[in-house]
Write an enzyme that holds these catalytic residues in place. Structure first.
Site, mmCIF file in Angstrom:
data_model
loop_
_atom_site.group_PDB
_atom_site.id
_atom_site.type_symbol
_atom_site.label_atom_id
_atom_site.label_comp_id
_atom_site.label_asym_id
_atom_site.label_seq_id
_atom_site.Cartn_x
_atom_site.Cartn_y
_atom_site.Cartn_z
ATOM 1 N N LYS A 189 0.861 -0.934 -0.009
ATOM 2 C CA LYS A 189 -0.056 0.149 -0.086
ATOM 3 C C LYS A 189 0.770 1.266 0.075
ATOM 4 C CE LYS A 189 -3.939 2.025 0.228
ATOM 5 N NZ LYS A 189 -4.903 2.037 -1.074
ATOM 6 N N ASP A 246 -2.323 -11.839 5.995
ATOM 7 C CA ASP A 246 -3.407 -12.349 6.920
ATOM 8 C C ASP A 246 -4.914 -11.938 6.519
ATOM 9 O OD1 ASP A 246 -4.942 -13.438 9.084
ATOM 10 O OD2 ASP A 246 -4.136 -11.925 10.481
ATOM 11 N N ASP A 250 -7.870 -14.928 4.481
ATOM 12 C CA ASP A 250 -9.066 -15.061 4.605
ATOM 13 C C ASP A 250 -9.933 -15.329 3.332
ATOM 14 O OD1 ASP A 250 -8.846 -15.855 7.377
ATOM 15 O OD2 ASP A 250 -10.522 -14.507 7.878
#
Ligand SMILES: NC(=O)c1ccc[n+]([C@@H]2O[C@H](COP(=O)([O-])OP(=O)(O)OC[C@H]3O[C@@H](n4cnc5c(N)ncnc54)[C@H](O)[C@@H]3O)[C@@H](O)[C@H]2O)c1
Length: 358
Positions: A189, A246, A250
């Site tokens: 980012k 992380d 998901d």
């Protein structure tokens, strides 16, 4: 006959339900492939914390160090703050044993329905490599004036050249070993985080020069999330920081059918300490005790452990049996739309392992 010494930490919630299933699969393939597994079970986790004020004993890392690998279920208990459980058990093991590469495959297996329209088994097959020892989870920070209107909270992400370079290099090596699309996608980012993430981008570009045979791509994490939904079939190896990895995993578990299918390996690639293998999911308090937790993620994590230990045939037996059960579609837990139980899915995999062995 070689025997592997495995430390088993089932942990909390459904961790205690899926680990016996995964261990049964491990035992079955070990017997077929002709090696031994000596398991030692450690009752560490939230109950241990409630009884003794610690998630694991003070000397836990010394106890675990001689093992060939650690097989882990899940931690998390609604009675205890999540940062206590995570920082008391999993994170000290990952950092203490320098398990810097967290490898999380995302595979859409035949027979499994993706929530993405039009994607079928085999369409999605990539791996996320998550930096596992520093970054946003470095636990550097503090606070001032608690519970006042002036309260301040600060948490500092930490990116070292050593830590960043080695995990990016691991991702390139993995893309070479996989030999599929030969593509590494770096996710950052850097438009908003001009120090740490721009630094990551620079290291990525420098490491890429050593791998002229591997294509590269850099995405901002928001765009990467969008592309995981729009074009998941384009990815091969993704590499990201601790936090971004992380979150991405998901999402990658969701698009490949269920968290109940996603395995994870926390690797110390130099093998100076044991690596840890676990399902991506947590303790799932919403379904704990109901006997319906999907054991396949834990079984696939067991297959990753066998592969890392060099037992490729046995790892293949587990994966093939899981694929077979999913393709057949008769023993399926509710997370995948079925009415099966942990027990019935486990029995189906164990039967399949024997059947496949002839
Ligand atoms: N590595 C870990 O041990 C780990 C990882 C994530 C979360 N946690 C902890 O777990 C607890 C619960 O967190 P959460 O609810 O955000 O995440 P979770 O992964 O436990 O559950 C998320 C959802 O997925 C479902 N699910 C997860 N695993 C499943 C399985 N094997 N079969 C069927 N359904 C499954 C759950 O029922 C729930 O609806 C928290 O305390 C959290 O801190 C631990």
């Amino acid at each position: 006959m070689s025997t592997y010494h495995i430390a088993v930490i089932a942990g909390d919630g459904i961790g205690r339900e899926i680990m016996p299933a995964a261990v049964a699969a491990l035992d079955a393939v070990a017997a077929l492939s002709g090696f031994g597994v000596a398991l030692e079970h450690f009752p560490w986790g939230s109950e241990h914390y409630l009884e003794r004020g610690r998630m694991m004993p003070e000397d836990a890392l010394d106890v675990l160090r001689p093992f060939d690998a650690i097989f882990f279920g899940a931690v998390g208990d609604p009675r205890i703050q999540d940062n206590v459980t995570l920082n008391g058990l999993l994170l000290p093991i990952r950092r203490g044993f320098d398990q810097y590469a967290c490898v999380r495959p995302a595979v859409l297996y035949p027979g499994v329905r993706s929530p993405l329209v039009g994607r079928k088994g085999g369409d999605i097959d990539f791996v996320v490599v998550r930096e596992n020892t520093e970054g946003e989870y470095a636990q550097i920070g503090g606070g001032l004036y608690p519970d006042t209107p002036q309260e301040v909270a600060m948490q500092t992400a930490t990116f070292t050249r050593y830590g960043t370079e080695r995990v990016i290099r691991f991702a390139f090596d993995l893309a070479r070993r996989r030999s599929r699309k030969r593509l590494v996608t770096s996710v950052t980012k850097s438009n908003a985080q001009g120090y740490s993430m721009a630094f990551w981008d620079r290291v990525f570009t420098a490491v890429a020069r050593d791998y002229p045979d591997i294509r590269t791509e850099s995405l901002l994490v928001d765009a990467a999330c969008m592309d995981l939904v729009r074009r998941p079939n384009d990815f091969d190896v993704m590499v990201a920081s601790n936090l971004f990895g992380d979150i991405l995993t998901d999402l990658s578990a969701a698009i490949t059918g269920s968290l109940g299918l996603a395995p994870s390996a926390n690797l110390n690639p130099a093998r100076t300490a044991p690596s840890l293998f676990e399902p991506v999911h947590g303790s799932a308090p919403d379904i704990a005790g109901k006997g319906i937790a999907n054991p396949l993620a834990a079984m696939l994590a067991g297959a990753m452990m066998l592969d890392f230990l060099g037992e490729k045939e046995a790892a293949g037996r587990v994966e093939q049996a899981v694929r077979g059960v999913l393709a057949e579609g008769t023993a399926v837990t509710p997370d995948l739309g079925g009415s099966g139980t942990t027990r019935s899915v486990t029995d189906a995999v164990l039967a399949r392992i024997q059947r496949d062995a002839g």
